[in-house]
Design an enzyme around this catalytic site. Structure first.
Site, PDB file in Angstrom:
ATOM      1  N   MET A  20       0.862  -1.192   0.000  1.00 20.65           N
ATOM      2  CA  MET A  20       0.000   0.000   0.000  1.00 20.65           C
ATOM      3  C   MET A  20       0.889   1.230   0.000  1.00 20.65           C
ATOM      4  O   MET A  20       1.865   1.285   0.745  1.00 20.65           O
ATOM      5  CB  MET A  20      -0.883   0.008   1.252  1.00 20.65           C
ATOM      6  CG  MET A  20      -1.640   1.325   1.454  1.00 20.65           C
ATOM      7  SD  MET A  20      -2.759   1.291   2.868  1.00 20.65           S
ATOM      8  CE  MET A  20      -1.611   1.228   4.227  1.00 20.65           C
ATOM      9  N   ASN A  21       0.529   2.239  -0.827  1.00 22.18           N
ATOM     10  CA  ASN A  21       1.172   3.550  -0.662  1.00 22.18           C
ATOM     11  C   ASN A  21       0.117   4.631  -0.424  1.00 22.18           C
ATOM     12  O   ASN A  21      -0.626   4.515   0.566  1.00 22.18           O
ATOM     13  CB  ASN A  21       2.235   3.856  -1.724  1.00 22.18           C
ATOM     14  CG  ASN A  21       1.830   3.810  -3.168  1.00 22.18           C
ATOM     15  OD1 ASN A  21       1.456   2.777  -3.685  1.00 22.18           O
ATOM     16  ND2 ASN A  21       1.932   4.931  -3.856  1.00 22.18           N
ATOM     17  N   ASP A  22       0.038   5.645  -1.244  1.00 24.02           N
ATOM     18  CA  ASP A  22      -0.713   6.870  -0.906  1.00 24.02           C
ATOM     19  C   ASP A  22      -2.170   6.642  -0.459  1.00 24.02           C
ATOM     20  O   ASP A  22      -2.889   5.856  -1.083  1.00 24.02           O
ATOM     21  CB  ASP A  22      -0.809   7.800  -2.119  1.00 24.02           C
ATOM     22  CG  ASP A  22       0.503   8.023  -2.824  1.00 24.02           C
ATOM     23  OD1 ASP A  22       1.532   7.494  -2.378  1.00 24.02           O
ATOM     24  OD2 ASP A  22       0.483   8.719  -3.853  1.00 24.02           O
ATOM     25  N   SER A  83      -2.730   8.096  -8.011  1.00 27.10           N
ATOM     26  CA  SER A  83      -3.409   8.836  -6.946  1.00 27.10           C
ATOM     27  C   SER A  83      -4.396   9.896  -7.429  1.00 27.10           C
ATOM     28  O   SER A  83      -4.300  10.406  -8.551  1.00 27.10           O
ATOM     29  CB  SER A  83      -2.375   9.483  -6.028  1.00 27.10           C
ATOM     30  OG  SER A  83      -1.813   8.467  -5.236  1.00 27.10           O
ATOM     31  N   GLU A 204       4.459  16.028  -6.128  1.00 22.13           N
ATOM     32  CA  GLU A 204       3.481  14.949  -6.103  1.00 22.13           C
ATOM     33  C   GLU A 204       2.380  15.300  -5.096  1.00 22.13           C
ATOM     34  O   GLU A 204       2.605  16.065  -4.149  1.00 22.13           O
ATOM     35  CB  GLU A 204       4.144  13.624  -5.705  1.00 22.13           C
ATOM     36  CG  GLU A 204       5.175  13.148  -6.713  1.00 22.13           C
ATOM     37  CD  GLU A 204       5.659  11.724  -6.438  1.00 22.13           C
ATOM     38  OE1 GLU A 204       5.678  10.920  -7.384  1.00 22.13           O
ATOM     39  OE2 GLU A 204       6.027  11.406  -5.297  1.00 22.13           O
TER      40      GLU A 204
END
Ligand code: FRU
Length: 552
Positions: A20-22, A83, A204
């Protein structure tokens, strides 16, 4: 706690497995909180063909996994769903704007809408055939590899929508490109970006939102008042992997944002967190009238360990975020719902921490706890004068040897400490006299450190020490610290939430019941603990597969 998984958390958000990221598109809809997140269903490392994982909650503490909201499926996102954010339209309907990696591997902006708005869980999303809505092309000078992460959109005085998208030019000018639309589908790029800054590289996950100047209540993203609010622009700098923010004014006539002070060049902008923390995003909770911040906390372990344990990445505990009375910094605090997890409580009052002492906090589950402590330092004149060359707080924290006595501090907490102190993580303060006698406001400098160097016998992890200054005056204010401990994450809030430091640690010994908690003072002057409260925290239901309608 699964003995084979000592680093999984009890109350920090994570999927049952995988990468999992953002955090993406957080919102509250029909009384249900939603969190989407960058999720790789195929393994514990990042993959370009990432999808939008999805979970729902009634309290921001307990979460249920839903099926991914969407996967790469059409030409405009076939190589990845990156994202983006949610906007709640005036008719109450939520809309997602997200970055797709298209069939040519270009970054483009797409829209997704709920299939059934009467479903409070918003389990199904569809992608209108109009996608993509925004494309990079030579005419507008946007690089197709640096055009991503649309924010929540807001309405201008002319009734048109605005949204920003993160970008940078070839010569490293970071940009928040502004787009406008009358109907949310047809978007036109504005000639001027909302804001830019030279030599900062790719921006970002920008976030742009109003904050009240008179209290801690949140402000809805589109709302505006000339005198009652300031605006915040947050950017995640790809080149440093940190989230920076500025506070400033949004000129709605010119559609530009002007920060009150400088920006990230020379490291002058404050960070939301001085530890492991990136790609954060806020949303306005219209039920509890607050703005809530989520942020991605990645691992500090080598990828082979992540693959072994089968997962990677946490979200920080959700934080309420608002503007400090001074108007100069944001304050962050764990959302109040954390209190529903509190069990056994231990309290100390007016405890003297003598020079060189260490006192154990007995009676709480030290591997999963919430600790609040406030220190009073009396003999401030004994503080050492800060060296003129000590401008970088992280450096002072990294070089400061805890065994060397140095006046006021280090004092603070030792968390996730093993029985014989082979392992511990220390979160502490040091107070110095300012060397800048032209500035009467800064007679003292308060330094906050989170030192991971002794956190694990495993030498393969990144054990960097973190540090930051805390904007408090110890001659008038207590020096306060709140630390959330959760097996492999230590989230610390200094000075009432003006300075936050999050770290990841992987103890080999200080696990479960073999973890201990201490208050310590290694300075040469005694320090008073005015109060200390520590709570055992129960485990939350975090995407528990047996509770979930969705099993992978
Ligand atoms: C930030 C980021 C975003 C991108 C996403 C891809 O961590 O690189 O810019 O949209 O992650 O997963």
């Amino acid at each position: 706690q699964d003995l084979n998984q000592p680093y999984r958390t009890g109350y920090h958000f994570q999927p049952p497995r995988n990468w999992m990221n953002d955090p993406n598109g957080p919102m509250i809809y029909k009384g249900i909180y939603h969190l989407f997140y960058q999720y790789n269903p195929y393994g514990a490392v990042w993959d370009v063909r990432i999808v939008w994982g999805h979970s729902t909650s009634v309290d921001l503490v307990n979460w249920i996994s839903q099926p991914p909201a969407f996967n790469p499926s059409q030409p405009s996102d076939i190589n990845g769903c990156w994202s983006g954010s949610v906007t709640i339209l005036p008719n109450g309907k939520p809309v997602i704007l997200y970055t797709g990696i298209d069939q040519n591997k270009s970054q483009v902006q797409n829209v997704a809408v709920p299939v059934n708005v009467s479903d409070p869980y918003l389990r199904e999303w569809s992608k209108p055939p109009r996608n993509p809505l925004m494309t990079p092309n030579a005419v507008n000078g946007i690089n197709p590899d640096r055009f991503r992460d649309p924010t929540t959109a807001w309405l201008g005085p002319d009734g048109e929508w605005r949204v920003i998208v993160g970008s940078s030019t070839d010569d490293r000018r970071g940009l928040a490109i502004l787009y406008k639309s009358k109907d949310f589908f047809n978007w036109t790029q504005s000639t001027n970006p909302l804001h830019y800054e030279d030599l900062t590289g790719m921006w970002e996950c920008p976030d742009f939102f109003p904050v009240s100047i008179t209290g801690s209540d949140g402000v809805e993203t589109s709302s505006f008042s000339e005198n009652g609010i300031k605006h915040v622009l947050k950017v995640s700098l790809f080149e440093t992997s940190h989230d920076y923010y500025t506070i400033g004014s949004y000129n709605r006539e010119k559609d530009v944002y002007v920060p009150d002070l400088g920006f990230v060049q020379n490291g002058s902008a404050p960070r939301l967190d001085y530890g492991k923390y990136y790609a954060s995003k806020t949303f306005y909770d219209d039920v509890k009238k607050r703005r809530i911040l989520w942020g991605w906390v990645n691992e500090s372990s080598p990828a082979k360990d992540d693959i072994n344990k089968g997962w990677s990445g946490l979200q920080s505990f959700p934080r309420k975020i608002w503007l400090d009375e001074s108007g100069k910094q944001l304050l962050q605090w764990p959302i109040e719902e954390i209190e529903t997890l509190r069990g056994t409580q231990v309290n100390w009052h007016n405890q003297v921490l003598k020079a060189g002492s260490t006192l154990q906090v007995h009676g709480v589950t030290a591997a999963q706890a919430d600790v609040e402590v406030s220190f009073k330092v009396k003999e401030l004149e004994k503080a050492d004068v800060i060296e003129p060359s000590w401008a970088d707080p992280q450096k002072i924290c990294s070089e400061g040897d805890l065994s060397v006595n140095s006046g006021l501090g280090p004092f603070g907490l030792m968390v996730l400490a093993s029985n014989d102190m082979e392992e511990y993580t220390s979160v502490y303060f040091r107070i110095f006299k300012s060397n800048d006698d032209t500035n009467k406001n800064t007679k003292y400098v308060v330094l906050m450190c989170s030192d991971q160097s002794r956190s694990s016998l495993n030498e393969e992890n990144d054990k960097s020490t973190f540090g930051a200054f805390v904007a408090i005056d110890p001659s008038h204010q207590t020096v306060s610290l709140r630390t959330l401990i959760d097996h492999s994450i230590v989230e610390s809030y200094g000075g009432g939430g003006g300075t936050c430091i999050t770290s990841r640690v992987y103890p080999k010994l200080a696990i479960g019941e073999n973890a201990n908690l201490f208050a310590f003072n290694k300075g040469t002057q005694s320090v008073d603990v005015l109060s200390l409260s520590a709570w055992s925290l129960k485990s939350a239901q975090i995407n528990d597969e047996s509770m979930s309608p969705f099993i992978e």
